[in-house]
Every structure is written in structure tokens, then in C-alpha cells.
Design a protein around this motif. Structure first.
Motif, PDB file in Angstrom:
ATOM      1  N   PRO A 272     -11.709 -12.237 -49.009  1.00 41.34           N
ATOM      2  CA  PRO A 272     -12.412 -12.687 -50.451  1.00 41.34           C
ATOM      3  C   PRO A 272     -11.536 -12.012 -51.719  1.00 41.34           C
ATOM      4  CG  PRO A 272     -14.306 -11.757 -49.042  1.00 41.34           C
ATOM      5  CD  PRO A 272     -12.983 -11.631 -48.238  1.00 41.34           C
ATOM      6  N   MET A 273     -11.344 -12.928 -52.570  1.00 44.77           N
ATOM      7  CA  MET A 273     -10.673 -12.719 -53.721  1.00 44.77           C
ATOM      8  C   MET A 273     -11.200 -11.550 -54.160  1.00 44.77           C
ATOM      9  SD  MET A 273      -9.379 -15.302 -56.697  1.00 44.77           S
ATOM     10  CE  MET A 273     -10.899 -15.951 -57.140  1.00 44.77           C
ATOM     11  N   GLU A 274     -10.811 -10.642 -54.851  1.00 43.00           N
ATOM     12  CA  GLU A 274     -11.115  -9.565 -55.864  1.00 43.00           C
ATOM     13  C   GLU A 274     -10.526  -9.725 -57.216  1.00 43.00           C
ATOM     14  OE1 GLU A 274     -11.198  -5.487 -54.557  1.00 43.00           O
ATOM     15  OE2 GLU A 274     -10.250  -5.987 -52.597  1.00 43.00           O
ATOM     16  N   PHE A 275     -11.261  -9.115 -58.139  1.00 41.08           N
ATOM     17  CA  PHE A 275     -10.752  -9.102 -59.510  1.00 41.08           C
ATOM     18  C   PHE A 275     -10.380  -7.712 -59.982  1.00 41.08           C
ATOM     19  CE2 PHE A 275     -13.624 -12.732 -59.385  1.00 41.08           C
ATOM     20  CZ  PHE A 275     -12.602 -13.769 -59.645  1.00 41.08           C
ATOM     21  N   LEU A 276      -9.085  -7.530 -60.365  1.00 45.10           N
ATOM     22  CA  LEU A 276      -8.609  -5.934 -60.449  1.00 45.10           C
ATOM     23  C   LEU A 276      -8.180  -6.122 -62.183  1.00 45.10           C
ATOM     24  CD1 LEU A 276      -6.046  -5.768 -57.537  1.00 45.10           C
ATOM     25  CD2 LEU A 276      -8.637  -5.145 -57.618  1.00 45.10           C
ATOM     26  N   ARG A 277      -8.742  -4.858 -62.547  1.00 39.31           N
ATOM     27  CA  ARG A 277      -8.171  -4.484 -63.902  1.00 39.31           C
ATOM     28  C   ARG A 277      -6.715  -4.757 -64.246  1.00 39.31           C
ATOM     29  NH1 ARG A 277     -11.484  -0.963 -67.629  1.00 39.31           N
ATOM     30  NH2 ARG A 277     -10.191  -1.051 -69.570  1.00 39.31           N
ATOM     31  N   TRP A 278      -6.707  -5.105 -65.477  1.00 33.59           N
ATOM     32  CA  TRP A 278      -5.068  -5.623 -65.709  1.00 33.59           C
ATOM     33  C   TRP A 278      -4.916  -5.339 -67.502  1.00 33.59           C
ATOM     34  CZ3 TRP A 278      -4.037 -10.943 -68.113  1.00 33.59           C
ATOM     35  CH2 TRP A 278      -2.795 -10.938 -68.444  1.00 33.59           C
ATOM     36  N   ASP A 279      -3.857  -4.639 -67.686  1.00 32.04           N
ATOM     37  CA  ASP A 279      -3.592  -4.539 -69.109  1.00 32.04           C
ATOM     38  C   ASP A 279      -1.828  -4.667 -69.039  1.00 32.04           C
ATOM     39  OD1 ASP A 279      -2.848  -1.810 -68.395  1.00 32.04           O
ATOM     40  OD2 ASP A 279      -4.561  -1.079 -68.601  1.00 32.04           O
ATOM     41  N   ALA A 280      -1.486  -4.220 -70.149  1.00 34.05           N
ATOM     42  CA  ALA A 280       0.039  -4.342 -70.516  1.00 34.05           C
ATOM     43  C   ALA A 280       0.796  -3.328 -69.415  1.00 34.05           C
ATOM     44  CB  ALA A 280       0.507  -3.932 -71.705  1.00 34.05           C
ATOM     45  N   ASP A 281       0.178  -2.160 -68.751  1.00 33.95           N
ATOM     46  CA  ASP A 281       0.737  -1.261 -67.938  1.00 33.95           C
ATOM     47  C   ASP A 281       0.601  -1.514 -66.666  1.00 33.95           C
ATOM     48  OD1 ASP A 281       1.670   0.306 -70.376  1.00 33.95           O
ATOM     49  OD2 ASP A 281      -0.441   1.247 -70.519  1.00 33.95           O
ATOM     50  N   THR A 282      -0.010  -2.722 -66.253  1.00 36.84           N
ATOM     51  CA  THR A 282      -0.328  -2.889 -64.778  1.00 36.84           C
ATOM     52  C   THR A 282       0.628  -3.672 -64.276  1.00 36.84           C
ATOM     53  OG1 THR A 282      -2.849  -3.392 -65.433  1.00 36.84           O
ATOM     54  CG2 THR A 282      -2.160  -4.165 -63.117  1.00 36.84           C
TER      55      THR A 282
ATOM     56  N   TYR B 294     -12.221 -19.365 -54.982  1.00 37.89           N
ATOM     57  CA  TYR B 294     -13.096 -19.157 -56.134  1.00 37.89           C
ATOM     58  C   TYR B 294     -14.542 -19.422 -55.925  1.00 37.89           C
ATOM     59  CZ  TYR B 294      -9.451 -18.052 -59.703  1.00 37.89           C
ATOM     60  OH  TYR B 294      -8.518 -17.555 -60.199  1.00 37.89           O
ATOM     61  N   ASP B 295     -14.832 -20.589 -54.922  1.00 35.21           N
ATOM     62  CA  ASP B 295     -16.208 -20.945 -54.660  1.00 35.21           C
ATOM     63  C   ASP B 295     -16.667 -19.317 -54.184  1.00 35.21           C
ATOM     64  OD1 ASP B 295     -16.531 -23.714 -55.188  1.00 35.21           O
ATOM     65  OD2 ASP B 295     -15.085 -24.048 -53.705  1.00 35.21           O
ATOM     66  N   ARG B 296     -16.040 -18.879 -53.147  1.00 30.04           N
ATOM     67  CA  ARG B 296     -16.591 -17.534 -52.678  1.00 30.04           C
ATOM     68  C   ARG B 296     -16.794 -16.490 -53.650  1.00 30.04           C
ATOM     69  NH1 ARG B 296     -12.872 -16.305 -47.591  1.00 30.04           N
ATOM     70  NH2 ARG B 296     -11.366 -17.547 -49.269  1.00 30.04           N
TER      71      ARG B 296
END
Length: 184
Positions: free
Chosen positions: A80-90, A135-137
Motif C-alpha cells: 500500500p502507498m504511504e504519505f511521507l512528510r515533505w518539505d524543502a529539506d526532504t 489511490y483507491d486503497r
């Protein structure tokens, strides 16, 4: 219209590619999204591949509102897809299937808003994705998140073949309009 999703994807990708090459469209930030943005709200986005609608203006609005930003992260087709924190330093790395995504070392977050790429859509806000079901999952896993599809107007079709596992969107934004559920 064909009910064969593979053939429909090929047709819609070709239309999207041609439209993007000719017009270089850009999305505007709808007020409906701005109203959802506030400090601490987690907005999950993606880095566009090819002619996909670029969420950059919406990401900029979320950043200006003090939202926490995240990007989709994919390990392989089965995970399954995950969502990981993202900013300018990632750090951004190459992922499977041509994706650009954060380093796995970025922390996972739970999205409040999910900005979603798509291949096609219809008036009932069904979306046709790439076909892997990521995305559906994710929509099922994060059912409280507001789902906003991003596309170009040429990606709209009269009706999409929908399977039982397909999750409709709450809204779809194109360069021309914000599509909302039909009033019943």
C-alpha cells in the motif's frame, strides 16, 4: 465509449499528452480548497509525471497557509502507498514506475486532504487511475480525507466503467472548472 480500462487509459493519456504539449495549462487554487487549508492540516500531494496536472499552485497555497505537506510514497505494486512528510529539506528519490518521491526516512503522516493525479474522470467524480489501485486503497485507509482529483479538461469522459473497489472523489479540478458532485 470503451469499457476496456486499458484501452481507455491509452486513449486518455494520448489526449492528455497532446493537450499539455499544445497548451501548457496551469491550475488555479479554488476557494473550496483554500477554505480547508489551515496550520497543521496535512495535505498529501504528488510530483507530476509527464503531462499529469501539476499540483504546484495548490501545494504553494497549502504551504502559505501553514499546512503540513506530504508526498505519496510507493515501495512496489503490492505494498500500500504511504504519505511521507515533505518539505524543502526532504530528499527526493526515484521510485518505482517513474515516480519521484521522498526518501523512506521521512516520517509517515495521515492526510486530511489528498491531491490525486488521474488519467480520466466523469461527471459522477469517478476517476480512472494508472491501474495499480494505489489511490483507491489509500482512500479506503484514509476515509476521512478530502479527495481532490487534478486533471485537464480533455480527460473528462461521459461515463467511466467503475469497479466495486473504485472510490469516487469529492471534487475534481481542471484548468477550466471545479467539478463537484451532482445535486440529487
Amino acid at each position: 465509449m470503451t469499457r476496456d480500462k486499458k484501452a481507455l487509459r491509452a486513449q486518455l493519456r494520448a489526449a492528455r499528452d497532446g493537450f499539455f504539449a499544445e497548451h501548457r495549462p496551469r491550475l488555479a487554487v479554488p476557494e473550496l480548497l483554500r477554505a480547508r487549508l489551515a496550520p497543521g492540516v496535512v495535505v498529501a500531494s504528488y510530483l507530476p509525471v509527464g503531462s499529469e496536472a501539476d499540483p504546484a499552485p495548490l501545494v504553494d497555497a497549502a504551504r502559505e497557509a501553514g499546512c503540513v505537506l506530504a508526498l505519496a510514497w510507493v515501495a512496489d505494486r503490492a505494498t500500500p502507498m504511504e504519505f511521507l512528510r515533505w518539505d524543502a529539506d526532504t530528499a527526493i528519490e526515484a521510485g518505482p514506475m517513474g515516480l519521484r518521491q521522498p526518501s523512506r526516512s521521512a516520517p509517515a503522516v495521515v492526510p486530511d486532504v489528498i491531491l490525486t493525479p488521474l488519467v480520466g474522470f466523469d461527471a459522477t467524480l469517478n476517476r480512472l487511475g494508472q491501474g495499480a489501485g494505489f489511490y483507491d486503497r489509500a482512500f479506503v485507509q484514509h476515509d476521512a480525507a478530502w479527495r481532490l482529483g487534478l486533471a485537464w479538461s480533455v480527460q473528462q469522459v461521459p461515463e467511466l466503467p467503475a469497479d466495486p473497489w473504485d472510490v469516487p472523489l469529492h471534487a475534481i479540478l481542471t484548468e477550466q472548472a471545479l467539478h463537484l458532485p451532482e445535486q440529487r
